[in-house]
Scaffold this active site. Structure first.
Site, PDB file in Angstrom:
ATOM      1  NE  ARG A   1      -4.214  -1.696   0.437  1.00  0.00           N
ATOM      2  CZ  ARG A   1      -5.301  -1.887  -0.183  1.00  0.00           C
ATOM      3  NH1 ARG A   1      -5.401  -0.408  -0.734  1.00  0.00           N
ATOM      4  NH2 ARG A   1      -6.023  -2.717  -0.208  1.00  0.00           N
TER       5      ARG A   1
ATOM      6  CB  ILE B   1       3.049   5.791   3.013  1.00  0.00           C
ATOM      7  CG1 ILE B   1       3.397   5.884   4.459  1.00  0.00           C
ATOM      8  CG2 ILE B   1       3.883   7.052   2.267  1.00  0.00           C
ATOM      9  CD1 ILE B   1       4.681   6.136   5.129  1.00  0.00           C
TER      10      ILE B   1
ATOM     11  CG  ASN C   1       4.604   9.290 -11.829  1.00  0.00           C
ATOM     12  OD1 ASN C   1       3.887   9.476 -12.598  1.00  0.00           O
ATOM     13  ND2 ASN C   1       4.410   9.065 -10.689  1.00  0.00           N
TER      14      ASN C   1
ATOM     15  CG  HIS D   1       7.345   3.263  -7.906  1.00  0.00           C
ATOM     16  ND1 HIS D   1       8.621   3.908  -8.047  1.00  0.00           N
ATOM     17  CD2 HIS D   1       6.471   4.150  -7.911  1.00  0.00           C
ATOM     18  CE1 HIS D   1       8.447   5.019  -8.218  1.00  0.00           C
ATOM     19  NE2 HIS D   1       7.247   5.237  -8.067  1.00  0.00           N
TER      20      HIS D   1
END
Ligand code: AMP
Length: 125
Positions: free
Chosen positions: A34, A36, A96, A109
Site C-alpha cells: 500500500r 503510504i 512515473n 514502481h
C-alpha cells in the site's frame, strides 16, 4: 543506456526489511504494498525485487521471468482488489519515470489506483 541504481532509496530499504510496509502480495520477483500517501481508496505500489531505476530500465534489463512475474502480479492485485473491469469499476496504472514524469523514488514502481473515478488522464501542465 546506463543507469546507476541508488541502493539507499526508500524502496530498496523496504525490500531489505529496514522500513515496514503493508504488503498486499509478494512473489519470488515482485513485492506489492500500500502507498503510504494514498491518492485513491485503493493505491498499491508494485515493485520488482531487482535493482531497476525506472520502466525502460526494467523492460531492457530484467529477465523474462522477472517481467512475467511482475506483470502477472500486477494483474492479480487488480483482481484481488475487485477492480478489474470484468467484475469491478476499473483502475489506472501509472509508472512515473524521470524528471518530467515526476518520479520521486528511483526504484521502478507501478502505481495501481482505484476505488473512485480518477478523472482525465493528464492534468494541464
Ligand atoms: P513516484 O512519485 O512515482 O516516485 O511515487 C512514489 C510513491 O511512493 C509516492 O506515492 C509515495 O507516497 C510512496 N511512498 C514513499 N515512501 C513510502 C513508504 N515508506 N511506503 C509506501 N509508500 C511510500
Amino acid at each position: 543506456m546506463s543507469y546507476v541504481y541508488d541502493t539507499d532509496n526508500i524502496f530498496a530499504r523496504i525490500l531489505r526489511g529496514e522500513i515496514p510496509n503493508t504488503t498486499v502480495l509478494e512473489t519470488d520477483h515482485t513485492l506489492a504494498f500500500r502507498d503510504i500517501s494514498p491518492q485513491a481508496p485503493d493505491h498499491v505500489l508494485v515493485i520488482p525485487k531487482g535493482a531497476y531505476v525506472c520502466f525502460d530500465h526494467f523492460a531492457s534489463d530484467a529477465t523474462d521471468a522477472e517481467i512475467v512475474d511482475f506483470t502477472r502480479t500486477a494483474g492479480e492485485i487488480c483482481r484481488l482488489l475487485g477492480v478489474a473491469p470484468s467484475d469491478g469499476d476499473g483502475y489506472r496504472l501509472i509508472a512515473n519515470s524521470g524528471r518530467n514524469g515526476v518520479q520521486d523514488v528511483p526504484h521502478y514502481h507501478l502505481h495501481i489506483l482505484a476505488g473512485r473515478p480518477l478523472g482525465r488522464m493528464v492534468q494541464p501542465g
